[in-house]
Scaffold this active site. Structure first.
Site, PDB file in Angstrom:
ATOM      1  N   LYS A 192       0.796  -1.115   0.009  1.00 36.69           N
ATOM      2  CA  LYS A 192      -0.091  -0.004  -0.128  1.00 36.69           C
ATOM      3  C   LYS A 192       1.057   1.287   0.164  1.00 36.69           C
ATOM      4  CE  LYS A 192      -1.911   2.943   2.786  1.00 36.69           C
ATOM      5  NZ  LYS A 192      -1.745   3.863   1.693  1.00 36.69           N
ATOM      6  N   GLY A 245       6.792   4.919   8.016  1.00 40.73           N
ATOM      7  CA  GLY A 245       5.928   5.981   8.317  1.00 40.73           C
ATOM      8  C   GLY A 245       6.158   6.653   9.382  1.00 40.73           C
ATOM      9  N   SER A 246       5.060   7.316  10.064  1.00 45.57           N
ATOM     10  CA  SER A 246       5.153   8.100  11.270  1.00 45.57           C
ATOM     11  C   SER A 246       5.102   7.483  12.455  1.00 45.57           C
ATOM     12  CB  SER A 246       4.283   9.216  11.183  1.00 45.57           C
ATOM     13  OG  SER A 246       2.903   8.673  11.224  1.00 45.57           O
ATOM     14  N   THR A 247       5.685   7.891  13.576  1.00 44.95           N
ATOM     15  CA  THR A 247       5.651   7.119  14.926  1.00 44.95           C
ATOM     16  C   THR A 247       4.096   7.027  15.487  1.00 44.95           C
ATOM     17  OG1 THR A 247       7.920   7.627  15.263  1.00 44.95           O
ATOM     18  CG2 THR A 247       6.303   7.341  17.335  1.00 44.95           C
ATOM     19  N   ARG A 248       3.389   8.099  14.950  1.00 42.12           N
ATOM     20  CA  ARG A 248       1.918   8.118  15.229  1.00 42.12           C
ATOM     21  C   ARG A 248       1.016   7.025  14.703  1.00 42.12           C
ATOM     22  NH1 ARG A 248      -2.502   9.558  12.797  1.00 42.12           N
ATOM     23  NH2 ARG A 248      -1.532  10.156  11.004  1.00 42.12           N
ATOM     24  N   GLU A 268       9.429   1.153  10.532  1.00 42.86           N
ATOM     25  CA  GLU A 268      10.396   1.972  10.672  1.00 42.86           C
ATOM     26  C   GLU A 268       9.725   3.373  10.797  1.00 42.86           C
ATOM     27  OE1 GLU A 268      13.463   1.393   9.963  1.00 42.86           O
ATOM     28  OE2 GLU A 268      13.497  -0.744   9.656  1.00 42.86           O
ATOM     29  N   CYS A 303      13.481  10.724   7.115  1.00 44.58           N
ATOM     30  CA  CYS A 303      13.269  10.141   8.259  1.00 44.58           C
ATOM     31  C   CYS A 303      14.859  10.630   9.484  1.00 44.58           C
ATOM     32  CB  CYS A 303      12.974   8.956   8.386  1.00 44.58           C
ATOM     33  SG  CYS A 303      14.062   7.785   7.546  1.00 44.58           S
ATOM     34  N   GLU A 402       9.354  15.817  15.178  1.00 41.76           N
ATOM     35  CA  GLU A 402       9.635  15.556  13.690  1.00 41.76           C
ATOM     36  C   GLU A 402       8.871  16.641  12.884  1.00 41.76           C
ATOM     37  OE1 GLU A 402       8.696  12.131  11.639  1.00 41.76           O
ATOM     38  OE2 GLU A 402      10.778  11.908  10.926  1.00 41.76           O
TER      39      GLU A 402
END
Ligand code: NAD
Length: 498
Positions: A192, A245-248, A268, A303, A402
Site C-alpha cells: 500500500k 511512516g510516522s511514529t503516530r 520504521e 526520516c 519531527e
C-alpha cells in the site's frame, strides 16, 4: 532511453506519459470494488496528474486472497531460491530500463528534484531488489550441535502474506527496501503506497509481472491509510505487517495487530536526529556542507534528517556562518530543472505543517536567522525556503517533534557529556552524526548514542550491506542487509531421531 538532461527533455517525456491510477490485484490492473477514486495532485504546480483509485476493505480482501492463493500454490514460495533470484535480477534490470519514466513519475507526484530521483532513488531502488535477489541463494540453514542419535535442523521459511505500508518521501525506494527481501524470501505481498505518492508503485507492479513475478505474488492497493491501510493492518489473513511512516501511525498498527491476529509488526518510524559538531572536527567546511544537505536534501522530508544541529560553544559563531552560506545554495527551484537541489514539499497540508513549526520556533524564543518563508507561489506549487533557527534549546517544540521539512535547529553544547545528554533526550533514536578528529571520542560517542545508525565525519552514509532502523520510538527491526530477512522469514527447528 538515456538520462534526460534538460528541463525540456523531462517536460517532453511528461507529455508522453500515460499515468495509470488503478490497483494491481492478482496480475491485473483493476478499479476499486467501491468505484471510489481521488485526484492525484502534483505539488510542483497544483496540476491534477491522474485519478487514482481509492481502495477499501473489499479490495484488501481481494488482494490478500490473491496473495494467499499464490503463496499456497507454491508458484513462487516453493520455487528454488536460485530461480527466484533470476526473476529478481530481471526485475531490477527493468527498474533500470524504466528509470527515466519512474524518476519523472516520482518527481511529478511528490515534488523532489528529478535529478535526485534519477541519480539517487532509482539506482538505490534497483540495487535493493538486486541485492536481496542475489543474497537469497546464499542463505544457509543451521544444524544444531545435537547428541549422536539426533539431528536438529534450523531452517528459514517464508512467512506467507506480507502487507507493506509505505510513506511518500522516497516512495519507490521505501517500497523496494520491503519488496526486495520479502519477495526474495518467497512471500506474497500486498503493497500500500501513500495516498500522496502512489504512482511509481502502481507502475512498478507491471514491471514485476514482466520480470516473471507470478500473478498474486505482488499486489498494489492505492488509497488512504484509514481505509485500505487500516483494513490490511486488521486483516486476519495477513501474516506480517511491515511499515515505514510516522511514529503516530506505527503505534496504531501495533494496536491493530493486537486487536486482530497478532500478525508480526515491523516498524520504521520517525526521527529527530542530532548532528553533533565538536570544535575539533577535522574539516568544518565539510561538516557545514553536510549539515545543510542533512536538512535540505529531499526538502528535509527524510526520516534521518539531521534536524538538530548540536554545535560546541567555541566554534558556534564561525560554524553557523558556514552553515548559512551552505544552506543558501539550497534555494527551492522547479524540480524538473537539472540544477535544482530543493524541490516542492509533498502537498499543501505538509506546507502548513512546516510553516506551523516555523511559527512555533519564533513563538518559543528561538532566533530565526535564515529562510522561514513560502516561496514560488506563482507556480501554483508548494515550496518553502530552507530555514535556520539559532538559540534553540532541546525542550522547544522544534527540537522535540519531527517537522519533516527543511527546518534546522542549532543547539549549543559544552563538552561530550552534555552532547550525549542532549542527543539522547528524545523519544526518537534513528540516527546521529558526530564530527571530531579524536578517534576515542568518536568511539565513545558512537557507543553512547541511543540510535540505529551513527555516522562519523559524514552524514547519512550506508548502502545495502548495512542494516537500517531505529531504537526507541523510531521503530523496531531493520531494513537492508541480511538482517532484513528476519522480518520475512520464520525460523523452524526440526528435530529428528536417527
Ligand atoms: P504516515 O505515517 O502518515 O503514513 C505512512 C503510511 O501509512 C501511508 O501509506 C499512510 O496511508 C498509511 N497510514 C496512515 N494511517 C494509517 C492507518 N490508520 N492504518 C494503516 N495505514 C495508515 O507517514 P508519512 O507522512 O507518509 O511519512 C513520513 C513519516 O515516515 C515520517 O515520520 C518519517 O520519519 C517516516 N519515515 C521513516 C523511515 C524509516 O526508515 N525509519 C523512512 C522514511 C520515512
Amino acid at each position: 532511453m538515456g538520462i534526460a538532461k534538460k528541463r525540456s527533455d523531462w517536460e517532453h517525456l511528461a507529455a508522453s506519459l500515460t499515468i495509470n491510477g488503478r490497483a494491481f490485484i492478482n496480475g491485473s490492473y483493476v478499479e476499486a470494488a467501491g468505484g471510489d477514486s481521488f485526484d492525484c495532485i502534483s505539488p510542483i504546480d497544483g496540476r491534477v496528474l491522474a485519478k487514482v483509485v481509492s481502495c477499501g476493505p473489499e479490495d484488501a480482501d481481494r488482494a490478500v486472497a490473491a496473495a494467499r492463493e499464490s503463496f499456497e500454490s507454491g508458484s513462487w514460495s516453493r520455487l528454488a531460491p536460485v530461480k527466484r533470484k533470476q526473476v529478481m535480477l530481471r526485475f531490477a534490470e527493468l527498474l533500470e530500463t524504466h528509470a527515466d519514466e519512474l524518476a519523472l513519475l516520482e518527481t511529478l507526484d511528490m515534488g523532489k528534484p528529478v535529478s535526485h530521483a534519477r541519480s539517487v532513488d532509482l539506482p538505490a531502488a534497483a540495487r535493493a531488489i538486486r541485492w536481496s535477489g542475489e543474497a537469497i541463494d546464499k542463505l544457509y540453514g543451521e544444524l544444531a550441535p545435537t547428541a549422536h542419535n539426533e539431528i536438529g535442523m534450523i531452517t528459514r521459511e517464508p512467512i506467507g502474506v506480507v502487507a507493506a505500508i509505505v510513506p511518500w518521501n522516497f516512495p519507490l525506494l521505501m517500497a523496494c527496501w520491503k519488496l526486495g527481501p520479502a519477495l526474495a524470501a518467497g512471500n506474497s505481498v500486498v503493497l500500500k503506497p501513500s495516498e500522496k505518492s502512489p504512482l511509481t508503485a502502481i507502475r512498478m507492479a507491471a514491471l514485476a509481472k514482466e520480470a516473471g513475478i507470478p500473478d498474486g505474488v505482488l499486489n498494489v492497493l492505492p488509497g488512504f491509510g484509514h481505509l485500505v491501510g487500516e483494513a490490511l493492518a486488521l486483516h486476519m489473513d495477513v501474516d506480517t505487517l511491515v511499515f515505514t511512516g510516522s511514529t503516530r501511525v506505527a503505534r496504531q498498527l501495533m494496536i491493530y495487530a493486537g486487536r486482530s491476529n497478532m500478525k508480526r509488526v515491523w516498524l520504521e518510524a520517525g526521527g529527530k536526529s542530532p548532528n553533533i559538531v565538536f570544535a575539533d572536527a577535522p574539516d568544518l567546511g565539510l561538516a557545514a556542507r553536510a549539515a545543510a544537505e542533512a536538512i535540505a536534501f529531499n526538502q528535509g522530508e527524510v526520516c534521518t534528517a539531521g534536524s538538530r544541529l548540536l554545535v560546541e560553544s567555541p566554534i558556534r559563531d564561525q560554524f553557523i556562518a558556514q552553515v548559512r552560506a551552505e544552506l543558501a545554495k539550497w534555494q527551492p527551484g522547479h524540480p524538473l530543472e537539472p540544477e535544482t537541489r530543493c524541490g516542492a514539499l509533498v502537498d499543501r497540508q505538509q506546507l502548513q505543517t512546516v510553516l506551523g513549526y516555523i511559527a512555533a520556533g519564533s513563538e518559543e524564543g528561538a532566533t530565526l536567522v535564515q529562510g522561514g518563508n513560502q516561496v514560488l507561489q506563482s507556480t501554483g506549487g508548494v515550496y518553502v525556503e530552507p530555514t535556520l533557527f539559532d538559540g534553540v534549546h532541546n525542550q522547544m517544540k522544534i527540537a522535540r517533534e519531527e517537522i519533516f521539512g527543511p527546518v534546522l535547529s542549532v543547539i549549543e553544547f559544552d563538552g561530550m557529556e552534555q552532547a550525549i545528554a542532549i542527543a539522547n533526550d528524545s523519544i526518537y533514536g534513528l540516527a546521529a552524526g558526530v564530527w571530531t578528529a579524536d578517534l576515542s571520542k568518536a568511539h565513545r560517542m558512537a557507543k553512547a548514542l541511543r540510535c540505529g545508525s551513527v555516522w562519523v565525519n559524514q552524514y547519512d552514509g550506508g548502502d545495502m550491506t548495512a542494516p537500517f532502523g531505529g531504537f526507541k520510538q523510531s521503530g523496531n527491526g531493520r531494513d537492508k542487509s541480511l538482517h532484513a530477512f528476519d522480518k520475512y522469514t520464520e525460523i523452524k527447528a526440526t528435530w529428528i531421531a536417527i
